[in-house]
Write an enzyme that holds these catalytic residues in place. Sequence first.
Site, PDB file in Angstrom:
ATOM      1  N   ALA A 116       0.666  -1.598   0.264  1.00 33.67           N
ATOM      2  CA  ALA A 116       0.410  -0.021  -0.203  1.00 33.67           C
ATOM      3  C   ALA A 116       1.344   1.069  -0.347  1.00 33.67           C
ATOM      4  O   ALA A 116       0.252   2.399   0.179  1.00 33.67           O
ATOM      5  CB  ALA A 116      -1.008   0.224   1.076  1.00 33.67           C
ATOM      6  N   ASN A 185       2.022  -2.981   8.150  1.00 30.31           N
ATOM      7  CA  ASN A 185       3.338  -3.469   6.887  1.00 30.31           C
ATOM      8  C   ASN A 185       4.028  -2.816   5.732  1.00 30.31           C
ATOM      9  O   ASN A 185       4.817  -2.903   5.621  1.00 30.31           O
ATOM     10  CB  ASN A 185       2.408  -4.617   5.824  1.00 30.31           C
ATOM     11  CG  ASN A 185       2.059  -6.529   6.396  1.00 30.31           C
ATOM     12  OD1 ASN A 185       2.889  -6.518   6.938  1.00 30.31           O
ATOM     13  ND2 ASN A 185       0.678  -6.744   6.251  1.00 30.31           N
ATOM     14  N   HIS A 215      -1.451   7.199   4.904  1.00 35.07           N
ATOM     15  CA  HIS A 215       0.279   6.793   4.850  1.00 35.07           C
ATOM     16  C   HIS A 215       0.810   8.362   5.038  1.00 35.07           C
ATOM     17  O   HIS A 215       0.886   8.342   3.297  1.00 35.07           O
ATOM     18  CB  HIS A 215       0.909   5.201   4.343  1.00 35.07           C
ATOM     19  CG  HIS A 215       0.111   3.928   4.981  1.00 35.07           C
ATOM     20  ND1 HIS A 215      -0.086   3.839   5.325  1.00 35.07           N
ATOM     21  CD2 HIS A 215      -0.831   3.347   3.687  1.00 35.07           C
ATOM     22  CE1 HIS A 215      -0.851   2.775   5.946  1.00 35.07           C
ATOM     23  NE2 HIS A 215      -0.934   2.613   4.956  1.00 35.07           N
TER      24      HIS A 215
END
Length: 264
Positions: A116, A185, A215
């Site tokens: 991602a 992750n 993020h």
Amino acid sequence: MSRLAVGLVGWGAIGRTVGTALAAGRVPGATLVRVVDNRPLGDALAAPQSSVEEALAHCDVLVEAAGAGFVREWGERVLCAGTDLLVASTGALTDDELAKRLLAAAPGRVHFTGGAVGGLDLLQAARSMGPLTEVLLTTTKLPATLEQPWMDEGLLTRLRTATAPVEVMTGTARDVPAHFPRSTNVAASVALAVGDLDSVRVRVVADQAATRTRHVIEAHGPFGSYRFEVNHLPDPGNPATSQVVPHAVLRGLAALAHSPGRIL
């Protein structure tokens, strides 16, 4: 060149999307031949359901879409059997000893997907010029996706009742994934690109108003400063996973299927 025979470990939010795409021929040169999952999945699978051992006898690569536990339990055995392993749960690689064993195992090869997050190639390039002086990752998700068994009642109450963002944890890319094995992750992927788990600082934030998983990566070094921000729609079946993750896995499989160095 022969087609890449793919085994898929896990038939959840990631696995179903990857398996369905493979069965539909969306990755030229790759074929789904086995699905590994301990649960009864019925007859609607895109390939026969089997044990890990049987999959190793039929597959060129296993795609881990089942969590870090599979990497810890089976990673070395998969590689020593001569089968490649594509890891989606990069958080498993925050265990230094496990990472060393996987990288040393053969004749199979271990591969990783950034999942991602983007910008990892630029961070690797910047690192090659000299150590980065500061790397900060801030991950913001819905509170329900961050609840963990180790949390006390006070923290759980704050998560469930907060009307503003709550900082759940701050630490290094070595520490944080161990506390949020299914939600961080990205932290491990950034640390692998930077080459140092302990130099990457990670903030995990819960936000009840978050409609997307966010993020933000900020990195500074002697040759420049970098900032990346990604905002993903979560998977409706598993909000802890962004919808883009299985497509990153498919991209990794496409690269393996067309790698001139692949030996079958």
